[in-house]
Design a protein around this motif. Structure first.
Motif, PDB file in Angstrom:
ATOM      1  N   SER A   1      -0.210   4.177  -4.240  1.00  0.00           N
ATOM      2  CA  SER A   1      -0.276   5.063  -5.405  1.00  0.00           C
ATOM      3  C   SER A   1      -1.398   4.578  -6.312  1.00  0.00           C
ATOM      4  O   SER A   1      -1.746   3.398  -6.316  1.00  0.00           O
TER       5      SER A   1
ATOM      6  N   ASP B   1       3.702  11.788  -9.351  1.00  0.00           N
ATOM      7  CA  ASP B   1       4.539  10.597  -9.440  1.00  0.00           C
ATOM      8  C   ASP B   1       4.790  10.020  -8.056  1.00  0.00           C
ATOM      9  O   ASP B   1       4.707  10.718  -7.045  1.00  0.00           O
ATOM     10  N   GLY B   2       5.121   8.740  -8.014  1.00  0.00           N
ATOM     11  CA  GLY B   2       5.470   8.079  -6.757  1.00  0.00           C
ATOM     12  C   GLY B   2       4.247   7.805  -5.905  1.00  0.00           C
ATOM     13  O   GLY B   2       3.113   7.802  -6.380  1.00  0.00           O
ATOM     14  N   ASP B   3       4.498   7.582  -4.630  1.00  0.00           N
ATOM     15  CA  ASP B   3       3.411   7.258  -3.713  1.00  0.00           C
ATOM     16  C   ASP B   3       2.555   8.488  -3.447  1.00  0.00           C
ATOM     17  O   ASP B   3       3.068   9.586  -3.233  1.00  0.00           O
TER      18      ASP B   3
ATOM     19  N   THR C   1       1.638   7.899   2.304  1.00  0.00           N
ATOM     20  CA  THR C   1       2.606   7.002   2.939  1.00  0.00           C
ATOM     21  C   THR C   1       2.402   7.000   4.454  1.00  0.00           C
ATOM     22  O   THR C   1       2.106   8.035   5.040  1.00  0.00           O
TER      23      THR C   1
ATOM     24  N   LYS D   1       3.308  -0.241  -1.913  1.00  0.00           N
ATOM     25  CA  LYS D   1       4.732  -0.555  -1.844  1.00  0.00           C
ATOM     26  C   LYS D   1       5.170  -0.564  -0.390  1.00  0.00           C
ATOM     27  O   LYS D   1       4.763   0.288   0.391  1.00  0.00           O
TER      28      LYS D   1
ATOM     29  N   TYR E   1       8.497  -0.459   2.098  1.00  0.00           N
ATOM     30  CA  TYR E   1       9.884  -0.013   2.075  1.00  0.00           C
ATOM     31  C   TYR E   1      10.555  -0.280   3.415  1.00  0.00           C
ATOM     32  O   TYR E   1       9.966  -0.054   4.471  1.00  0.00           O
TER      33      TYR E   1
ATOM     34  N   GLN F   1      12.778  -0.534  -1.535  1.00  0.00           N
ATOM     35  CA  GLN F   1      11.491  -1.198  -1.722  1.00  0.00           C
ATOM     36  C   GLN F   1      11.681  -2.698  -1.531  1.00  0.00           C
ATOM     37  O   GLN F   1      12.591  -3.299  -2.095  1.00  0.00           O
TER      38      GLN F   1
END
Length: 194
Positions: free
Chosen positions: A24, A88-90, A93, A130, A132, A141
């Motif tokens: 992100s 918002d967020g990643d 991915t 991040k 996960y 996470q």
């Protein structure tokens, strides 16, 4: 649950069947400020998360850019290209399902890069990677990796998953370097350089 840091060395992924890595970032006005800076922020910044499947010492498949399922069986999936960093967020991915990765793949390298021409790490702020554990359908996470804001580089070798016998280990690398923009072979050489 595993907790990963660069200093810990490789982490054993016993019991982890699905692993996701996300990137992100926030677009920035940059040094131009004013109207030009606001336009740049509105246009966003294009960073790319790329996973490279390696066979021995050779990169053989790439997830990212325009390839979302390079192994053709859903074992290495990319979420798609976010070209702005907005939301918002990643922003991007990559998910790995270890049991479905073909046996000839010995490692998977995760890179973030300002790969396309005119993209830049310096035009992004708060870059974060991040990791996960997505085993069993729940997502926890297990690491948050922040590259240095002082780097003038345009690539970051984030992490590397290595096959060990019947299992996998994951090492956080978090090292930056220069990649010739738009040069896929330079990207591959960077991936296998460490």
């Amino acid at each position: 649950m595993i907790t990963l840091t660069k200093e810990d060395g490789p982490a054993d992924l016993d019991g982890v069947t699905h692993l996701s890595i996300g990137v992100s970032w926030d677009p920035t006005v940059g040094s131009s400020g004013g109207v030009l800076g606001k336009l740049r922020q509105k246009a966003g910044t294009d960073l790319d998360l790329i996973a490279i499947a390696v066979q021995g010492a050779d990169p053989v498949r790439l997830a990212g850019l325009d390839s979302l399922d390079p192994l053709g069986n859903g074992s290495l999936l990319h979420s798609g290209d976010n070209q702005t960093g907005k939301g918002d967020g990643d922003d991007e991915t990559v998910t790995v399902e270890f049991s479905r990765v073909p046996g000839n793949i010995t490692s998977i390298v995760f890179i973030a890069a300002a790969y396309k021409k005119r993209s830049s790490f310096q035009n992004a702020r708060n870059i974060s990677f991040k990791v996960y554990d997505a085993t069993g359908g729940s997502v926890q996470q297990v690491a948050d990796i922040w590259p240095s804001l002082l780097s003038n580089d345009n690539g970051c070798l984030v992490a590397k998953a290595v096959r060990e016998g019947a299992g996998w280990k994951l090492q956080v690398i978090n090292e930056t370097g220069k990649i010739k923009q738009g040069d896929e072979q330079a990207l591959m050489r960077f991936a296998v350089s460490r």
